[in-house]
Design a protein around this motif. Structure first.
Motif, PDB file in Angstrom:
ATOM      1  N   GLY A 187       9.615  47.064  21.270  1.00 40.70           N
ATOM      2  CA  GLY A 187       8.923  46.278  22.814  1.00 40.70           C
ATOM      3  C   GLY A 187       8.504  44.929  23.498  1.00 40.70           C
ATOM      4  N   LEU A 188       8.713  43.803  22.216  1.00 40.60           N
ATOM      5  CA  LEU A 188       9.081  43.029  23.194  1.00 40.60           C
ATOM      6  C   LEU A 188      10.106  42.268  23.255  1.00 40.60           C
ATOM      7  CD1 LEU A 188       7.737  40.069  24.368  1.00 40.60           C
ATOM      8  CD2 LEU A 188       7.336  39.355  22.027  1.00 40.60           C
ATOM      9  N   GLY A 189      11.311  43.223  22.919  1.00 37.48           N
ATOM     10  CA  GLY A 189      12.757  42.649  22.708  1.00 37.48           C
ATOM     11  C   GLY A 189      13.434  43.241  24.069  1.00 37.48           C
ATOM     12  N   VAL A 190      12.352  44.174  24.072  1.00 42.82           N
ATOM     13  CA  VAL A 190      13.558  45.184  25.170  1.00 42.82           C
ATOM     14  C   VAL A 190      12.608  44.331  26.817  1.00 42.82           C
ATOM     15  CG1 VAL A 190      12.774  47.352  27.194  1.00 42.82           C
ATOM     16  CG2 VAL A 190      13.145  47.752  24.451  1.00 42.82           C
ATOM     17  N   TYR A 191      12.069  43.746  26.379  1.00 49.82           N
ATOM     18  CA  TYR A 191      10.482  43.068  27.693  1.00 49.82           C
ATOM     19  C   TYR A 191      11.588  42.214  27.854  1.00 49.82           C
ATOM     20  CZ  TYR A 191       7.290  40.356  29.985  1.00 49.82           C
ATOM     21  OH  TYR A 191       6.623  38.914  30.851  1.00 49.82           O
ATOM     22  N   LEU A 192      12.844  41.078  26.667  1.00 45.81           N
ATOM     23  CA  LEU A 192      12.650  39.709  27.343  1.00 45.81           C
ATOM     24  C   LEU A 192      14.719  40.642  27.613  1.00 45.81           C
ATOM     25  CD1 LEU A 192      11.873  38.297  23.091  1.00 45.81           C
ATOM     26  CD2 LEU A 192      11.081  37.816  25.942  1.00 45.81           C
TER      27      LEU A 192
END
Lengths: 176, 176, 176, 176
Positions: free
Chosen positions: C46-51
């Motif tokens: 999820g944090l990857g997509v956010y970044l």
């Protein structure tokens, strides 16, 4: 068993029967505080059953347990039929042989535990999953590298389709 | 402990008591957004408890936690009885010894964490699961190769049945 | 493919398309006794997509299955859009190319199974997760070290951001 | 960092703050078809928090996400307080320092991902779980051997209690 002998057994297969817990699942059952149970299935296995169907090989589920959670997954996987509460499993095998007009030697069964022994001794291609108990592995013609519920059924499906020369045909639908 | 000493301990076992979290489960608790918890059990362990029962060895569950989720799984596994909210666990052990007319030396207990230490020091056959904490492993007569919730109880059941010469008899029901 | 060639492909990427089962999840589907299914997602992904979003790269989900469980996770992950029930996947790819005014060569697709082959053959950066089937790995420009649903998407996101020189900028928000 | 330096840092700890996803859980979030999420916690971690409490060290949860599923688990684990929706996390840290009258150097924080960096740079004992991202591991004073949600918090608790000479006292309650 050498590869030629195994290949000979596989070429005869017309029907695949799968045990459920430990084969289509990893053997775990989740219980919640209301007593409802859930089970883990694998999407890769589902595609394996689909590919078998495309090649004209039907898949049947055979379990000594009930069909509660199972029937929903079975529908999504498009398996042919479920035999639940089957004790002993050989009685269900008798019914299947009759209904589908196949002989024992034309059946592949994938199992993992002691309750599968009687059926595995009869069918032409008894397959044990990687997490099967020793007694089951000993009488299997093939032991999958993958665990139950983590691709073992997909591996079995590919083994059959490749040995029967049907893999390339099955793949065609994905290369349009 | 050498094998002869271990075998001597096992031969005396008439009753098996199992801790729950970390032994019959892998120690994980699933919480949903409404606060309901679920737990993972293993179908292979269930067959282990069944085989013990066939050989006349009763299985009892003993946990310091509540019995909410547990009672449903216990029913399906056909365990004899559950002792929940048992703090300290030795009080429940006293009741069990009295009710089932067995002595400490005739009891096998399978545990994984510090709360199991007091019971494990008393029983004849204290077994630690592979994922037990160091303190529990140190006082165990046997440490399972399999993890809790992933076959440790099945392994313990087979160990007992094989040492007592009851394994082949138990298997007979699967070879009809 | 050597690193310079791979790096050249990555620098062109303006849009990321993700398969769901086996990529954003580990491929397991949990069925309960009422037929409801659940799936495992990973907070690191999820944090990857956010970044990626912070760096101006949109993420789209593309699955041959329905969007039931998925739409809730997609909302929390702030993905741009979901294309569900997409069979064949190339039809959805055509729509995406048109709607987002990007060319095939500017798209990264992360996949794991046979149904992903047709899209992977078209896009500029086809990535396979560690648990992808052999056919998918063979045509991938990059195979992640992490498993689907266990950080593979995060790894893909970092690969793109680092190759495009945007990683340090993305990290700034965490060093305030 | 050598062991003497680490030991010096640990001896000062009076308060433990835990990130949640990836630390008290393995980072996975289960979504069902109604959008409800569930998370995996570990019973061994729960006992770790309990042992810290017995030794007078309070545990606080600090997450950038909501507290839906978390609050139920937190209650069962008897943590002191939850700081949810905490963005940036350093603002919550400021409140904690004030409310509990501790200084940064007396706080242990266990984290796993980029959002934890700012807090980890301030506290006296920053611990990374085995599955933390590289950036977090690099600034940690200690990296656990166990994974988040699989005993990492228990390991951190034991590390603190043993270094502070409080482990034997904590164990006494299990040897009655």
């Amino acid at each position: 068993m050498d590869n030629i002998q195994l290949s000979g057994k596989i070429k005869k297969i017309k029907l695949v029967i799968l045990d459920v817990d430990g084969v289509l699942t990893d053997g775990r059952i989740i219980y919640d505080s209301k007593g409802r149970d859930s089970k883990f299935f694998d999407v890769h296995d589902g595609l394996g059953v689909y590919l078998l169907g495309q090649a004209g090989i039907k898949t049947i589920l055979l379990t000594a347990k009930g069909s509660g959670t199972l029937k929903h997954r079975a529908k999504d996987m498009r398996v042919e039929e479920i035999y639940a509460d089957a004790v002993p499993k050989t009685s269900a095998l008798d019914k299947i042989v009759k209904k589908y007009s196949v002989s024992d030697i034309e059946i592949c069964f994938v199992g993992d535990d002691l309750v599968d022994l009687s059926v595995m001794k009869r069918v032409g291609l008894p397959i044990a999953v990687a997490n099967a108990c020793d007694e089951v592995k000993e009488i299997a013609a093939y032991v999958t590298k993958k665990q139950g519920g983590r691709g073992a059924v997909r591996e079995a499906a590919e083994l059959i389709l490749k040995s029967q020369g049907k893999w390339e045909i099955a793949l065609k639908i994905f290369n349009k």
